[in-house]
Design a protein around this motif. Structure first.
Motif, PDB file in Angstrom:
ATOM      1  N   ASP A 342      -3.527  10.735   6.912  1.00 21.36           N
ATOM      2  CA  ASP A 342      -4.913  10.902   6.460  1.00 21.36           C
ATOM      3  C   ASP A 342      -5.208  10.112   5.190  1.00 21.36           C
ATOM      4  N   THR A 343      -4.169   9.482   4.620  1.00 14.39           N
ATOM      5  CA  THR A 343      -4.344   8.688   3.398  1.00 14.39           C
ATOM      6  C   THR A 343      -3.468   7.446   3.480  1.00 14.39           C
ATOM      7  N   VAL A 344      -4.050   6.288   3.202  1.00 15.57           N
ATOM      8  CA  VAL A 344      -3.280   5.041   3.133  1.00 15.57           C
ATOM      9  C   VAL A 344      -3.309   4.545   1.696  1.00 15.57           C
ATOM     10  N   VAL A 345      -2.127   4.471   1.090  1.00 15.16           N
ATOM     11  CA  VAL A 345      -1.986   3.986  -0.285  1.00 15.16           C
ATOM     12  C   VAL A 345      -1.457   2.560  -0.217  1.00 15.16           C
ATOM     13  N   MET A 346      -2.109   1.642  -0.940  1.00 12.60           N
ATOM     14  CA  MET A 346      -1.743   0.226  -0.845  1.00 12.60           C
ATOM     15  C   MET A 346      -1.482  -0.390  -2.203  1.00 12.60           C
ATOM     16  N   ASP A 347      -0.497  -1.272  -2.214  1.00 13.35           N
ATOM     17  CA  ASP A 347      -0.308  -2.154  -3.350  1.00 13.35           C
ATOM     18  C   ASP A 347      -1.409  -3.222  -3.270  1.00 13.35           C
ATOM     19  N   LYS A 348      -1.708  -3.878  -4.381  1.00 15.27           N
ATOM     20  CA  LYS A 348      -2.758  -4.904  -4.355  1.00 15.27           C
ATOM     21  C   LYS A 348      -2.196  -6.276  -3.989  1.00 15.27           C
ATOM     22  N   THR A 349      -1.291  -6.761  -4.808  1.00 13.18           N
ATOM     23  CA  THR A 349      -0.813  -8.134  -4.661  1.00 13.18           C
ATOM     24  C   THR A 349       0.103  -8.275  -3.454  1.00 13.18           C
ATOM     25  N   GLY A 350      -0.261  -9.198  -2.545  1.00 13.58           N
ATOM     26  CA  GLY A 350       0.551  -9.453  -1.367  1.00 13.58           C
ATOM     27  C   GLY A 350       0.225  -8.538  -0.212  1.00 13.58           C
ATOM     28  N   VAL A 489      -6.372   4.373  -1.047  1.00 13.05           N
ATOM     29  CA  VAL A 489      -6.003   4.387  -2.464  1.00 13.05           C
ATOM     30  C   VAL A 489      -5.270   3.078  -2.773  1.00 13.05           C
ATOM     31  N   MET A 490      -5.568   2.473  -3.921  1.00 20.11           N
ATOM     32  CA  MET A 490      -4.865   1.261  -4.331  1.00 20.11           C
ATOM     33  C   MET A 490      -4.123   1.512  -5.639  1.00 20.11           C
ATOM     34  N   LEU A 491      -2.839   1.145  -5.648  1.00 16.89           N
ATOM     35  CA  LEU A 491      -2.013   1.245  -6.847  1.00 16.89           C
ATOM     36  C   LEU A 491      -1.574  -0.161  -7.234  1.00 16.89           C
ATOM     37  N   SER A 492      -1.716  -0.503  -8.508  1.00 16.20           N
ATOM     38  CA  SER A 492      -1.370  -1.869  -8.922  1.00 16.20           C
ATOM     39  C   SER A 492      -0.848  -1.889 -10.346  1.00 16.20           C
ATOM     40  N   GLY A 493       0.027  -2.829 -10.591  1.00 16.47           N
ATOM     41  CA  GLY A 493       0.519  -3.038 -11.948  1.00 16.47           C
ATOM     42  C   GLY A 493      -0.406  -3.937 -12.747  1.00 16.47           C
ATOM     43  N   GLU A 505     -14.977  -4.632  -4.461  1.00 12.30           N
ATOM     44  CA  GLU A 505     -15.245  -5.594  -3.387  1.00 12.30           C
ATOM     45  C   GLU A 505     -14.832  -5.045  -2.023  1.00 12.30           C
ATOM     46  N   LEU A 506     -13.734  -4.278  -2.002  1.00 17.03           N
ATOM     47  CA  LEU A 506     -13.208  -3.760  -0.743  1.00 17.03           C
ATOM     48  C   LEU A 506     -13.718  -2.355  -0.409  1.00 17.03           C
ATOM     49  N   SER A 507     -14.422  -1.723  -1.339  1.00 16.99           N
ATOM     50  CA  SER A 507     -14.915  -0.339  -1.168  1.00 16.99           C
ATOM     51  C   SER A 507     -13.772   0.660  -0.992  1.00 16.99           C
ATOM     52  N   ILE A 508     -12.710   0.484  -1.777  1.00 17.46           N
ATOM     53  CA  ILE A 508     -11.571   1.408  -1.740  1.00 17.46           C
ATOM     54  C   ILE A 508     -11.963   2.694  -2.456  1.00 17.46           C
ATOM     55  N   ASP A 509     -11.525   3.839  -1.907  1.00 16.22           N
ATOM     56  CA  ASP A 509     -11.943   5.144  -2.435  1.00 16.22           C
ATOM     57  C   ASP A 509     -11.508   5.356  -3.879  1.00 16.22           C
ATOM     58  N   SER A 510     -10.247   5.060  -4.195  1.00 19.02           N
ATOM     59  CA  SER A 510      -9.787   5.221  -5.578  1.00 19.02           C
ATOM     60  C   SER A 510      -8.719   4.186  -5.885  1.00 19.02           C
ATOM     61  N   ALA A 511      -8.687   3.723  -7.133  1.00 23.14           N
ATOM     62  CA  ALA A 511      -7.749   2.673  -7.540  1.00 23.14           C
ATOM     63  C   ALA A 511      -7.162   3.015  -8.903  1.00 23.14           C
ATOM     64  N   PHE A 512      -5.872   2.707  -9.075  1.00 17.00           N
ATOM     65  CA  PHE A 512      -5.162   2.977 -10.329  1.00 17.00           C
ATOM     66  C   PHE A 512      -4.497   1.691 -10.800  1.00 17.00           C
ATOM     67  N   ALA A 513      -4.660   1.388 -12.084  1.00 19.22           N
ATOM     68  CA  ALA A 513      -4.186   0.110 -12.625  1.00 19.22           C
ATOM     69  C   ALA A 513      -3.116   0.322 -13.697  1.00 19.22           C
ATOM     70  N   ASP A 514      -2.570  -0.802 -14.170  1.00 22.36           N
ATOM     71  CA  ASP A 514      -1.568  -0.810 -15.248  1.00 22.36           C
ATOM     72  C   ASP A 514      -0.377   0.099 -14.928  1.00 22.36           C
ATOM     73  N   LEU A 515       0.062   0.097 -13.673  1.00 21.95           N
ATOM     74  CA  LEU A 515       1.134   1.001 -13.256  1.00 21.95           C
ATOM     75  C   LEU A 515       2.486   0.293 -13.214  1.00 21.95           C
ATOM     76  N   LEU A 516       3.474   0.928 -13.785  1.00 17.79           N
ATOM     77  CA  LEU A 516       4.853   0.501 -13.636  1.00 17.79           C
ATOM     78  C   LEU A 516       5.384   1.100 -12.326  1.00 17.79           C
ATOM     79  N   PRO A 517       6.543   0.614 -11.820  1.00 14.06           N
ATOM     80  CA  PRO A 517       7.083   1.184 -10.575  1.00 14.06           C
ATOM     81  C   PRO A 517       7.203   2.703 -10.610  1.00 14.06           C
ATOM     82  N   GLU A 518       7.649   3.248 -11.755  1.00 10.32           N
ATOM     83  CA  GLU A 518       7.794   4.713 -11.840  1.00 10.32           C
ATOM     84  C   GLU A 518       6.439   5.422 -11.836  1.00 10.32           C
ATOM     85  N   ASP A 519       5.383   4.710 -12.323  1.00 13.87           N
ATOM     86  CA  ASP A 519       4.035   5.288 -12.283  1.00 13.87           C
ATOM     87  C   ASP A 519       3.530   5.397 -10.837  1.00 13.87           C
TER      88      ASP A 519
END
Length: 646
Positions: A342-350, A489-493, A505-519
């Motif tokens: 019910d939820t797809v979480v995606m990295d941004k780059t690549g 959901v988008m997670l990105s460093g 631009e993509l109309s993603i429901d929620s996005a989180f930035a400045d994340l390290l791998p542990e974040d």
């Protein structure tokens, strides 16, 4: 109608080899198929004589003729039942069918006994064909490994086994030939068909220095390739391993049905005995023949074959359908799990962006542009990050001279620190500059591109902006996921302004930035505590922990790191985000067809079992219902192989 081990080969010992395989091979070749055809022909002639002309052969002749037809059509079934019985395995469909048909002969119902065996064996024949068809797209992958490769030595080509070719060897691939090993193209330009690896049939043009993978087909000119990996380590070999492993890993539904069949079969044996024996104590006009016949009907219809064949067949079909679209499921179990996402979480780059970076602007402060690039290039060439590669490539292209560096240190998710001519140099993102307490001009937070900042001896010296394009099908992917009621959901460093810009631009429901791998790990754990059934899609080495943590880990296999691909449950070979949607659709479709088959088989069996116990259904109805429901379930499962996915 074949027990679940019909589709898997046991390797523990010869004593435990797959008995059912004998039946499968018996139905696959003409030499072993003719007895079934002969037995069927004899039965057909006898039925015409019996029902068309009213001729019933006398006892010894009838027993001999029908017995011959029975042995011809049922030899394989009887043989497997006997082999299993020698191992005290009595509760299986082969022993069940053998008992029912021998029982029919014992009470003189010769034609019905032969008919049960003939229809059962014909059902097996059709099932083998269906299973072979389901596996064909998977087996086709196994046939794309070239058996011989042409190596070039002193300008002369000679054939060699691909397994013996060393790294660094130059191989020649003629038009129409398959590339045998991963390597670097030495020719100026060549076009390849990569459909076996990606599911995408359009030509892929490679230029000198670019990577060519085993399994690609050379389309036009003779090409020379420098081998970069051993045959066993090639991308193709890894794909084949994944596909072969996938067919052996069972889903929860399969495991449930297998457990159900192991309990169900002895229970129906006991019930059949009860149908025959108990009325003796309660029915005044007890007839041995009548109640024994009802017990035989009960045995025939209770065979769980429609379930134990159509279900694995459905999953084979799902895995095959996915592989034709460049999606590798590492097991049938992941088809089940992905259907519940019910939820797809995606990295941004690549993942959502191309991951192919280019230097966009260079903005020095207090030093020249070439000096800024020289410092950045000197430090970044020690990193394997795609952004670092973009800076190094740009600096080399414009001929910037770099510096000797020392004491280099990489800070994961932030950047690098080093020494140049005794001065401390920091190259990285905003978070690294804040950690190093380096003062920056205002306005960084609003910069909508990836920025690499350079500081020398704690003094800001400028920045380089990096551009990365959104993938062409990313917008439609997010739109389709929303249509399927799946949260995105988008997670990105990357920094917040860049991430927010892509998310808008993509109309993603929620996005989180400045994340390290542990974040990223922390974010995924938090989503799971909310009861989310989630898939994580990533490609980088730092995504591997999150891929492992998700209910379904999906790796972008083209640009993805080996660690992420190994950790993932599903691999998308052509890096297209739209394949995420296709994977979920395949999972949902497979699950729907499997449960349709379960419901249909159980419903028909319950109805005919009740009719048989009540003396209404005959052996003819029992065998038609049993074979019929199995064939309907098979045809329903085979539908998966014909479906065209968008």
């Amino acid at each position: 109608m074949i027990h679940e081990d019909h589709h898997h080969t046991h390797t523990d010992s010869a004593a435990h080899e797959d008995d059912s395989h004998d039946l499968a091979s018996g139905n696959s070749g003409w030499k072993m198929r003719w007895p079934l055809l002969a037995g069927s022909a004899v039965l057909a002639v006898m039925l015409v004589l019996e029902f068309g002309f009213g001729y019933l052969p006398p006892f010894p002749i009838g027993l001999c003729v029908y017995g011959t037809a029975y042995l011809l059509s049922g030899y394989n079934v009887l043989y497997i039942a006997w082999r299993k019985a020698k191992r005290f395995d009595f509760f299986n469909e082969f022993f069940l069918m053998s008992s029912a048909t021998i029982g029919a002969f014992a009470i003189g119902s010769y034609s019905e006994g032969v008919a049960v065996m003939v229809f059962y064996s014909i059902g097996e024949w059709f099932q083998d064909a269906a299973v072979d068809r389901a596996k064909r797209s998977i087996k086709a992958l196994l046939d794309i490994r070239p058996e011989v490769v042409t190596i070039i030595e002193n300008g002369v080509g000679r054939p060699m086994d691909p397994n013996l070719v060393d790294i660094g060897t130059v191989i020649e691939v003629k038009p129409g030939e398959k590339v045998a090993l991963d390597g670097t193209l030495l020719s100026e330009k060549s076009s390849f068909n990569a459909a076996a690896l990606t599911g995408e049939s359009k030509p892929d043009t490679k230029r000198k220095g670019e990577t060519v993978y085993a399994g690609m087909i050379n389309l036009n000119t003779v090409s020379e390739i420098k081998v970069a990996a051993k045959f066993r380590d090639s991308k193709l070999s890894r794909i084949l391993e994944l596909v072969q492993d996938a067919t052996a890993r069972k889903s929860k539904t399969q495991l449930f049905i297998n457990r159900f069949a192991r309990i169900y079969t002895p229970v129906v044996f006991a019930l059949a005995v009860a149908v025959f024996a108990l009325p003796y104590f309660f029915v005044a006009q007890y007839s041995f023949y009548d109640w024994f016949y009802r017990a035989l009907v009960f045995l025939v219809i209770s065979c769980p074959c429609g379930l134990v064949v159509s279900i694995p067949l459905g999953y084979f079909g799902g895995i095959g359908l996915a592989s034709r679209h460049g999606i590798l499921f590492k097991g049938a179990n992941f088809l089940d799990v992905i259907s519940e996402i019910d939820t797809v979480v995606m990295d941004k780059t690549g993942t959502l962006t191309e991951g192919v970076f280019e230097v966009d602007r260079v903005r020095p402060d207090g030093i020249t542009e070439r000096e800024l690039l020289g410092i950045a290039c000197a430090v970044e060439r020690k990193s394997t990050h795609p952004i670092a590669a973009a800076i190094v490539s740009y600096a080399q292209k414009i001929g910037v001279s770099t510096f000797e560096i020392g004491n280099i240190k990489e800070i994961p998710g932030k950047g690098l620190e080093a020494e140049i001519d005794g001065k401390q140099v920091v190259v990285g993102n905003l978070k690294l500059m804040q950690d190093a307490q380096i003062g920056l001009p205002e306005g960084w937070e609003t910069q909508a591109k990836t920025v690499v900042i350079v500081a020398v001896d704690r003094r800001y010296k400028g920045y380089i902006t990096i551009s990365d394009k959104i993938k062409p099908d990313a917008i439609e992917t997010i739109r389709e996921l929303h249509r399927m009621k799946i949260e995105t959901v988008m997670l990105s460093g990357d920094k917040k302004s860049v991430v927010d810009s892509v998310a808008r631009e993509l109309s993603i429901d929620s996005a989180f930035a400045d994340l390290l791998p542990e974040d990223k790990v922390r974010n995924v754990r938090q989503l799971k505590t909310l009861g989310k059934k989630l898939a994580f899609v990533g490609d980088g080495l730092n995504d591997a922990p999150v891929v492992a943590l998700a209910d379904v880990g999906i790796a972008m296999g083209g640009l993805g790191s080996d660690a992420t691909i190994e950790t993932a449950d599903v691999v998308i070979q052509d890096d297209r985000p739209s394949r995420i949607v296709t994977a979920i659709k395949v999972g949902r479709l497979t699950k729907r067809i499997v449960w349709q088959n379960i419901a249909m088989a159980l419903l028909v069996k319950i109805v005919v079992l009740a009719l048989g116990a009540g003396g209404i259904a005959t052996l003819w109805e029992a065998v038609v219902a049993d074979v019929g429901v199995a064939l309907l379930a098979i045809l329903n499962a085979v539908r998966l192989q014909r479906i065209k996915m968008s």
